[in-house]
Write a protein that holds these residues in place. Sequence first.
Motif: not given
Length: 209
Positions: A107-111, A176-178
């Motif tokens: 799981l992450h998002a793009h900064k 957020e997505h994985e």
Amino acid sequence: MQSMLNIKYMECIVINGSPIGIGKINFDLTEEERKNILDLRYIKKIEHNDPLISENSSIFKDKKLERIENIMSGCVEEYKDKILQIKNKLRLVHSWSTINNNTNHKLHAHKNSLISCSFYLESEGKNKIIFKVGKSILEKCHYLDYDIKEYNAFNSENLTINIDKGMIVIFLSDLEHESINKGKKIMFGSNYFITGKLGKQEKYTYLEI
Ligand SMILES: [Fe+2]
């Protein structure tokens, strides 16, 4: 450049007010494009069973990948114009490639980005991207254990999209997505940020980025 006419459809699915644009392209990598992608240098983080990710985060500086860049930027422009309905201009800030083989991307998002785009150049098996919002808008109002009849944009905490070859998924970068892959896929990712002049001097909001 591949024409936008090759988009079979672009639909919009919403989770918690955040729009996800999904397109399907009639697309095949040329042999040369495929070789150029596989010849990129990749990083492997063994501890998380992550996919291979290109060491270079500006792969679209290579003009050999221009056809793919144009498809992605064309779809992102459509998302900006028809879904976000904003006139501001965008500029590409990051571009990368991942190679997946039964790998997961946690799981992450793009900064440092406003809009993100994932283009699935190849996909075999059962691969999926899952968006997660933590709490649905209903749970943000009152965090109760509701008895849901049918999951929708207002009561869902997660949204799963099954990936096929040629799919493009566009979303706001903070979402957020994985990804969970029970198969193989090659994905290109790209991030875009606002550029140009925003706001007005008389409203004390003027900003040039
Ligand atoms: Fe991502």
